[in-house]
Enzyme design. Structure first.
Site, short mmCIF file in Angstrom:
data_model
loop_
_atom_site.label_atom_id
_atom_site.label_comp_id
_atom_site.label_asym_id
_atom_site.label_seq_id
_atom_site.Cartn_x
_atom_site.Cartn_y
_atom_site.Cartn_z
N GLU A 57 -24.41 -25.56 35.49
CA GLU A 57 -25.22 -25.87 34.31
C GLU A 57 -26.57 -26.45 34.71
OE1 GLU A 57 -20.90 -27.06 33.25
OE2 GLU A 57 -22.13 -26.79 35.03
N CYS A 91 -22.26 -32.90 33.54
CA CYS A 91 -23.02 -31.76 33.03
C CYS A 91 -23.08 -31.77 31.50
CB CYS A 91 -22.42 -30.45 33.52
SG CYS A 91 -22.64 -30.20 35.30
N ALA A 161 1.64 -6.03 56.04
CA ALA A 161 1.30 -4.61 56.17
C ALA A 161 2.59 -3.82 56.24
CB ALA A 161 0.46 -4.37 57.42
N ASP A 212 4.68 -12.35 67.43
CA ASP A 212 3.29 -11.88 67.39
C ASP A 212 2.31 -12.79 68.11
OD1 ASP A 212 4.34 -9.89 65.84
OD2 ASP A 212 3.49 -10.60 63.95
N LEU A 216 -4.18 -17.10 63.99
CA LEU A 216 -4.46 -17.43 62.58
C LEU A 216 -5.87 -17.98 62.38
CD1 LEU A 216 -1.06 -18.94 61.34
CD2 LEU A 216 -1.78 -16.55 61.47
N GLU A 295 1.64 -15.21 55.78
CA GLU A 295 1.67 -14.00 56.58
C GLU A 295 2.97 -13.90 57.38
OE1 GLU A 295 -1.70 -13.18 58.99
OE2 GLU A 295 -3.11 -13.10 57.34
N LEU A 301 8.91 -14.59 53.65
CA LEU A 301 8.44 -13.97 52.42
C LEU A 301 9.55 -13.89 51.39
CD1 LEU A 301 6.39 -11.05 54.03
CD2 LEU A 301 5.43 -13.03 52.84
#
Length: 359
Positions: A57, A91, A161, A212, A216, A295, A301
């Site tokens: 604003e 504001c 993926a 893996d 990150l 991930e 998950l």
């Protein structure tokens, strides 16, 4: 009085466009855009550009060259103007002092120090306030902010993926540990790192950390900071030689066991007798983490999916087939977008589309 939606909605849409320019720069504040209109003509516009700096604003009103026009103008703002002193003055107070007689507000601010107070302040000053204008769009703009304040947890984004036949990994033996199985293309990799720039934290579970060895971090996109790294390693099975223990950026590790301190690394003990995710999400809320990318592998998950503790899923779809291996999660979700990335694509789903209950 019924507000002329068809005439006015384009100004709120413009304010939303402006607000998005503050993505990844204003957190933990919300993204906000504002447009000042005089006789169907935009005479000033602005957005919240960076945390601690002037709000939307202020920038919009300052952009108006002829301030005498404000006494017959309307300001469109995506979120209720603040009513408290923080890093900047209220504001709502600025709008009152400017002499603007009409304010169109997209959605009420859920933050306890505002939450209707800015709207009431302007009404008490005799300003005509139109509330909940293009509300679903304004809610979605700041869905992370709303989830954080209303549900006391981060906005949770699941990410993985998968192949065309629904696999997210091959059946890997230890000799193939150390690098993730590549399913999509280089453009998808860039998109993944852009996502990391926009969110506050990123989590993986034990199996993903072991198999893996992810760092990150953000490497494929310009960034001011990396997201907080989060590891779910309840039984302390991830070797301390893995990249997540390099101390390069702040890292939080949730575990059942007592751990000694490591550089730039915080160990948080989890009580086995209490709900796992409730403890983790409460701790992240206390750390002011408004959004979390998960991930992890299928175990992490699926655990969140089972508890209905997810808001959005981002599925990177490759162009190949594995025919066997680790199955990707299956769950109900509403697809809201699909972007093609050469021979791969990014599908975004939400648990409940335009979910803004309790507004």
């Amino acid at each position: 009085m019924e507000y002329p939606f068809k005439v006015a909605s384009r100004y709120m849409h413009r304010a939303i466009e402006l607000a998005r320019l503050g993505m990844s720069r204003v957190a933990p504040n919300p993204m906000v855009g504002a447009v000042v209109v005089y006789h169907d003509m935009i005479i000033g516009e602005g957005f919240h550009q960076r945390f601690g700096e002037a709000h939307a604003e202020v920038n919009a009103i300052n952009a108006v060259k002829d301030k005498s026009l404000l006494k017959d103008a309307t300001i469109y703002v995506t979120l209720e103007p603040c009513a408290h002193y923080g890093k900047t003055p209220p504001c709502a107070e600025l709008i009152i002092k400017s002499g603007i007689p009409r304010v169109v507000v997209g959605v009420t601010d859920p933050f306890a120090k505002v939450k209707g107070k800015g709207i009431q302040m302007m009404k008490d000053a005799g300003i005509q306030v139109v509330e909940s204008f293009c509300e679903p769009l304004c809610y979605q703009l700041n869905r992370r902010f709303f989830t954080f304040h209303r549900h006391k947890r981060p906005y949770i984004i699941l990410k993985w993926a998968q192949t065309l036949d629904g696999f997210m990994d091959i059946d890997r033996t230890k000799e193939y540990y150390g690098q993730p199985t590549w399913i999509t293309n280089e453009l998808s990799k860039v998109a993944v790192h852009k996502t990391r720039v926009d969110e506050d934290a990123i989590m993986v579970g034990t199996q993903t950390a072991v198999k893996d060895n992810p760092s990150l971090t953000v490497r494929e996109w310009a960034q001011d900071k990396h997201p907080l790294r989060v590891l779910l390693d309840l039984n302390s099975r991830v070797p301390r030689t893995q990249a997540l223990f390099d101390g390069a950026i702040p890292t939080v590790i949730y575990t059942y066991t007592e751990e000694s301190s490591l550089p730039n690394t915080t160990f948080v003990s989890i009580d086995k007798t209490k709900g796992l995710w409730q403890q983790i999400l409460s701790d992240l809320h206390e750390r002011n983490i408004q959004s979390l990318i998960v991930e992890g592998g299928p175990t992490t998950l699926q655990s969140l999916i089972k508890e209905s503790l997810w808001d959005e899923a981002r599925v990177f779809l490759g162009h190949g087939f594995f025919q066997s291996g680790v199955r990707a999660p299956e769950f109900p979700g509403t697809m809201v977008s699909r972007d093609y990335l050469d021979d791969s694509s990014l599908i975004v789903l939400r648990r409940e589309i335009d979910n803004h209950e309790n507004l």
